[in-house]
Design a protein around this motif. Structure first.
Motif, short mmCIF file in Angstrom:
data_model
loop_
_atom_site.label_atom_id
_atom_site.label_comp_id
_atom_site.label_asym_id
_atom_site.label_seq_id
_atom_site.Cartn_x
_atom_site.Cartn_y
_atom_site.Cartn_z
N GLN A 136 26.15 30.97 -3.57
CA GLN A 136 26.55 29.68 -4.14
C GLN A 136 27.03 28.72 -3.07
OE1 GLN A 136 25.97 28.42 -6.90
NE2 GLN A 136 26.19 29.81 -8.62
N ASN A 137 26.95 29.15 -1.82
CA ASN A 137 27.17 28.22 -0.72
C ASN A 137 25.88 28.16 0.08
OD1 ASN A 137 27.95 26.68 1.42
ND2 ASN A 137 29.65 28.00 2.08
N SER A 140 25.98 27.06 3.96
CA SER A 140 26.53 27.78 5.10
C SER A 140 25.41 28.21 6.05
CB SER A 140 27.29 29.03 4.61
OG SER A 140 27.60 29.86 5.71
N HIS A 142 25.28 30.85 7.47
CA HIS A 142 25.11 32.30 7.34
C HIS A 142 24.44 32.69 6.01
CE1 HIS A 142 26.16 36.27 8.96
NE2 HIS A 142 26.36 36.64 7.71
N TYR A 146 23.00 36.33 4.83
CA TYR A 146 23.68 37.03 3.73
C TYR A 146 22.67 37.39 2.64
CZ TYR A 146 25.73 37.52 -0.82
OH TYR A 146 26.00 37.99 -2.08
N HIS A 308 24.39 25.64 -6.73
CA HIS A 308 25.15 24.61 -6.03
C HIS A 308 24.58 24.45 -4.63
CE1 HIS A 308 28.48 22.18 -4.72
NE2 HIS A 308 28.75 23.03 -3.75
N LEU A 310 24.70 21.25 -1.72
CA LEU A 310 25.10 19.87 -1.44
C LEU A 310 23.91 18.96 -1.15
CD1 LEU A 310 28.17 20.67 0.85
CD2 LEU A 310 28.26 19.75 -1.48
N ILE B 143 33.00 18.76 -0.25
CA ILE B 143 33.23 19.91 -1.15
C ILE B 143 32.92 21.16 -0.35
CG2 ILE B 143 32.35 21.10 -3.20
CD1 ILE B 143 33.71 18.53 -3.89
N PHE B 144 33.85 22.09 -0.31
CA PHE B 144 33.57 23.33 0.41
C PHE B 144 33.62 24.50 -0.57
CE2 PHE B 144 34.00 27.05 2.90
CZ PHE B 144 33.24 26.78 4.04
N THR B 145 32.48 25.12 -0.76
CA THR B 145 32.42 26.29 -1.66
C THR B 145 32.44 27.55 -0.82
OG1 THR B 145 31.04 25.01 -3.15
CG2 THR B 145 31.12 27.38 -3.52
N LEU B 146 33.53 28.27 -0.91
CA LEU B 146 33.61 29.56 -0.22
C LEU B 146 33.04 30.61 -1.17
CD1 LEU B 146 34.89 30.90 2.43
CD2 LEU B 146 36.55 31.77 0.83
N TYR B 171 29.74 37.30 5.94
CA TYR B 171 29.41 36.06 5.22
C TYR B 171 30.69 35.24 4.96
CZ TYR B 171 27.41 33.27 1.29
OH TYR B 171 26.98 32.27 0.44
N ALA B 174 32.08 33.87 8.29
CA ALA B 174 31.33 32.70 8.80
C ALA B 174 31.72 31.44 8.03
CB ALA B 174 29.83 32.96 8.65
N GLN B 175 31.89 31.60 6.74
CA GLN B 175 32.26 30.43 5.92
C GLN B 175 33.68 29.96 6.25
OE1 GLN B 175 30.72 30.63 1.62
NE2 GLN B 175 30.74 32.76 2.25
N GLU B 178 33.54 27.82 9.13
CA GLU B 178 33.00 26.50 8.76
C GLU B 178 34.05 25.64 8.05
OE1 GLU B 178 28.34 28.07 8.51
OE2 GLU B 178 29.53 27.94 6.68
#
Lengths: 388, 432
Positions: A136-137, A140, A142, A146, A308, A310, B143-146, B171, B174-175, B178
């Protein structure tokens, strides 16, 4: 598994082929899945929206798209609370009632409700039930690594179920089969966009959706057979509004509802069963196939309210879909109690207001049987557009 | 003895200090709003306060803001406003109340809520993601989605050293890097690892204190009501995470609970029945909802709400301050995953707790607003009852929307539940 499970269409005229697809689509006993199992095949059920079916296919098993059904959830209701969408209940009902037998079930964290399914399923059945955590990111650096690792984990579980290893060559072959399928579906949608009078939305839907529960090779054969026949159809263009339908990414509207829309509009693009068309282009078959599959999910994919990213604001993506389809209006729907769909409706509507594109807002449920009221509303909407 | 306790101010200190800190926190948010300083919108399951505090970015919890509108009995005004704006009656009430707060330029019954400069969220609840997308459009903020992978299958948690765990940890790590980079851009400050160490140290004290407080409620009588007192403690867990004030609060709370346990001091209820609460409280009639249980002598000795709404810090994860970033990734992964497990896979732990906490009954309270918590509860109840002979109650209402709360209907069900519990106790006494 060489036995074919869906042959009734073979050698028939187009209208009869479509009839057979409709019949299969509305058969809640899923005879094709039953035939597959009767022949000794294993079935992995995966809940909406997107699932890397290639991994299951590479193990020689049937990936089965769990997408609910128009049936009464008599047993499943006691496993759920109120205020939930229908697809959750009817999907479980299909297996509780033994209409479908699975060897494994996979759900995804697409929404708050669906992510509960692995736990619920796991408490009711002894076969493996799990969540595939699609990222859901998507933004990223990575995420692709992942997702490769997550697909590899899933591959190991599927190998254990199949009792055989899945080689890179197996995966490459499956990528080819699914690439071909996606290419054929793109052609189907090209016909819808460019010559919608040749292919009403309900017919296109039936031809596409049966792919979720027959081997993809058979689906490819079906599409190879029907696409040229559609293009040769002798049907006249009518003065209908070209619309985009949005809201069919998870729970599916009844086929009769789609047919009803086809009577007064040309549905030139939509998000029905978007998971089948999630990947937009061929996935490269060289190199690391799992990595290619992961990259395609993230970098070369469609959109839906439950992913999701961006880079893909949903309202921008909808506007692109409308523009690319040269549509004059949109039907913005959500399944009843579908939180992501209902939330997205607000954004869609506000964006459409800003751009002046006419729209029709509605809700549906897979179990709906009466469409009269909705049809009058839609016809009024269409007449307003035609005569104003 | 009682007078001495009261004079010492130990008993009840957690509630008093918690309420005071809560008011101070909201007041400080009003200052942030007035001064138009940076603020991060975050959520209770994975707030990432550890990173944000390192950059001195104040955290705002829209979930808490929303529930406060319900506790203060004005939620319907906010819900109506959001529904007029276009949001469906069938979506999360927290989201709608927050939309209305934003439409009112931050006006809230407890003060003024600052606008966000950034939103940081996890995937522990999908609505978090949809919610943040609303702010992204409203305020054009980052917006940051972890993304925190959860448990894949019942009982299938993996741990340090397992290749699957390590994939997930990398994972998350790394986030986090960021996120740090994004915070540097937002604030213009360089990341200070020693400051992170300090924040993690305070968080360790809080996490271990929280775990100890929850364990201490195995005492007979129970030391606090998990539904009411627990919610106060929860507010501090979230709002003051990683602060010296929060650490001191939990040090004091442990002292209070140990004192009460030692002296056999329970809650205000004359405890007859020990209950576990599963779900989210009924905030629109919060006090009355609890009274419907305490009037019968029922107290809540634990609650899954205290686990997931604390972001899984109930596990007491201790960060390794010698390798803070790596340990933060591990801690976030394990804690947030545990919060998710508390919602999806809680049936096994509930059965274990029946003996540990001397539980007489389990109350399931699914709500319309929250599918994350509520979808699986009916099935969970079936599973628990098939594994253990325990009385359960299944009642539905909402955490925000009083249109879905029927007090009379709830009372009927609750009264019948206690009559059943009384009958069970009577039969058990007769049997031996």
């Amino acid at each position: 598994m060489n036995d074919q499970v869906f042959t009734r269409w073979q050698g028939k005229p187009l209208d009869e082929v479509i009839y057979e697809c409709r019949e299969l689509l509305e058969d809640i006993d899923y005879p094709t899945v039953r035939r597959w199992r009767d022949a000794g095949g294993k079935v992995v059920g995966h809940f909406q929206v997107y699932f890397p079916e290639e991994i299951v296919h590479a193990a020689g098993m049937l990936p089965f798209k769990v997408r609910g059904a128009p049936l009464e959830a008599t047993q499943a209701t006691s496993r759920f609370g109120s205020y939930l969408c229908s697809i959750l209940k009817t999907s479980l009902e299909l297996v509780l009632s033994e209409r479908i037998k699975l060897d494994m079930f996979v759900t995804h964290p697409i929404c708050d409700a669906a992510r509960n399914l692995a736990a619920i399923w796991g408490r009711n059945f002894s076969y493996p039930c799990q969540i595939l955590y699609l990222p859901q990111n998507a933004n990223s650096s990575h995420s692709a690594q992942y997702l490769h690792d997550e697909y590899n984990r899933l591959k190991q579980d599927i190998e254990a179920l199949a009792d055989r290893p899945i080689t890179d060559d197996d995966l490459r072959h499956s990528l080819q089969v699914f690439n071909e399928n996606r290419s054929l579906l793109r052609q189907l949608y090209h016909i819808k966009r460019e010559t919608p009078w040749l292919l009403p939305a309900d017919e296109a839907y039936a031809l596409m959706a049966v792919g979720g529960f027959i081997p993809r090779e058979e689906h490819n054969a079906l599409l190879h057979y029907t696409l040229p026949l559609i293009e040769k159809r002798d049907m006249k263009q009518q003065d209908k509004i070209r619309i985009v339908f949005e809201g069919g990414f998870c729970e599916q509207p009844p086929l009769d509802l789609i047919r009803m829309m086809s009577r007064s509009t040309y549905v030139v693009d939509d998000d029905f069963m978007i998971g089948m068309r999630w990947i937009l282009d061929d996935i490269p078959t060289g190199g690391n196939p799992l990595r290619n599959l992961a990259e395609a999910y993230l970098e070369n994919s469609s959109y839906s309210p439950v992913q999701h990213d961006l880079r893909k604001p949903k309202e921008k993506m909808l506007m692109e879909r409308i523009k690319n389809a040269n549509a004059g209006a949109a039907v913005i729907t959500a399944a009843k109690m579908c939180e992501p769909g209902l939330e997205e409706q607000v954004t869609y509507v506000r964006t459409l207001d800003k751009t002046g594109i006419p729209y029709f807002v509605s809700e549906f449920e897979e179990n709906m049987t009466s469409f009269d009221h909705l049809e009058i509303q839609l016809e009024t909407f269409v007449e307003n557009l035609l005569f104003n | 003895m009682t007078k001495k306790i009261l004079d010492d101010g130990i008993v009840g200190r957690g509630n008093r200090d918690g309420a005071r800190l809560f008011r101070e926190w909201f007041s400080s948010l009003g200052d942030v709003a007035e001064q138009e300083r940076n603020a991060a919108y975050v959520f209770v399951m994975g707030s990432m306060a550890e990173v944000l505090r390192t950059f001195d970015i104040p955290t705002v919890f829209p979930e808490i803001n929303s529930l406060q509108t319900a506790v203060r009995r004005v939620a319907h005004e906010y819900l109506n406003e959001a529904e007029d704006y276009g949001y469906s009656p069938d979506i999360c009430g927290y989201v709608k109340a927050d939309v209305a707060v934003q439409l009112r330029n931050g006006q809230h019954p407890m003060g003024r809520i600052p606008k966000p400069s950034i939103a940081v969220l996890t995937n522990a609840c999908n609505t978090y993601i949809k919610w943040a997308e609303i702010w992204e459009r409203m305020f054009d903020i980052p917006i940051f989605t972890l993304d925190v992978p959860g448990t894949r299958t019942a009982g299938g948690q993996t741990w340090q050293g397992d290749p699957h765990f390590e994939n997930d940890r990398r994972y998350v790590a790394a986030q986090i890097k960021e996120l740090i980079s994004q915070c540097e851009t937002l604030t213009g400050q360089k990341f200070d690892i020693d400051k992170l160490r300090e924040v993690l140290g305070h968080t360790n004290t809080m996490n271990q204190g929280w775990q100890r407080v929850l364990d201490l409620n195995q005492s007979h009588p129970s030391l606090f009501n998990a539904l009411t007192d627990g919610t106060v403690y929860l507010g501090v867990t979230n709002g003051f995470k990683g602060t010296a004030v929060g650490a001191q609060y939990f040090t004091d709370l442990v002292e209070e609970m140990e004192y009460k346990a030692e002296h056999g001091i329970g809650t205000l209820t004359d405890e007859k029945y020990r209950l576990i609460f599963v779900g989210v409280p009924c905030y629109p009639i919060f006090r009355r909802f609890n009274e419907m249980f305490t009037e019968w002598g029922g107290t809540f000795v634990n609650s899954t709400y205290l686990w997931f709404a604390s972001g899984g810090t109930n596990r007491g994860f201790e960060y390794d301050l010698n390798r803070p970033l790596e340990s933060l990734a591990e801690g976030v992964l394990i804690s947030v995953r545990d919060a998710m497990d508390s919602m999806f896979y809680q049936d096994r732990i509930l059965v274990d707790m029946i003996e540990e906490f001397g539980v007489d009954g389990i109350v399931y309270h699914p709500i319309k607003s929250c599918r994350t918590v509520s979808t699986g509860l009916a099935d969970n109840r079936r599973s628990v009852m098939s594994n253990y002979d325990i009385a359960t109650l299944f009642i539905e209402s909402d955490m925000m929307d009083r249109r879905v709360v029927s007090e009379a209907q709830l009372k009927n069900r609750i009264d019948a539940f206690f009559e059943g519990l009384a009958s069970r106790k009577h039969k058990a006494a007769m049997a031996g």
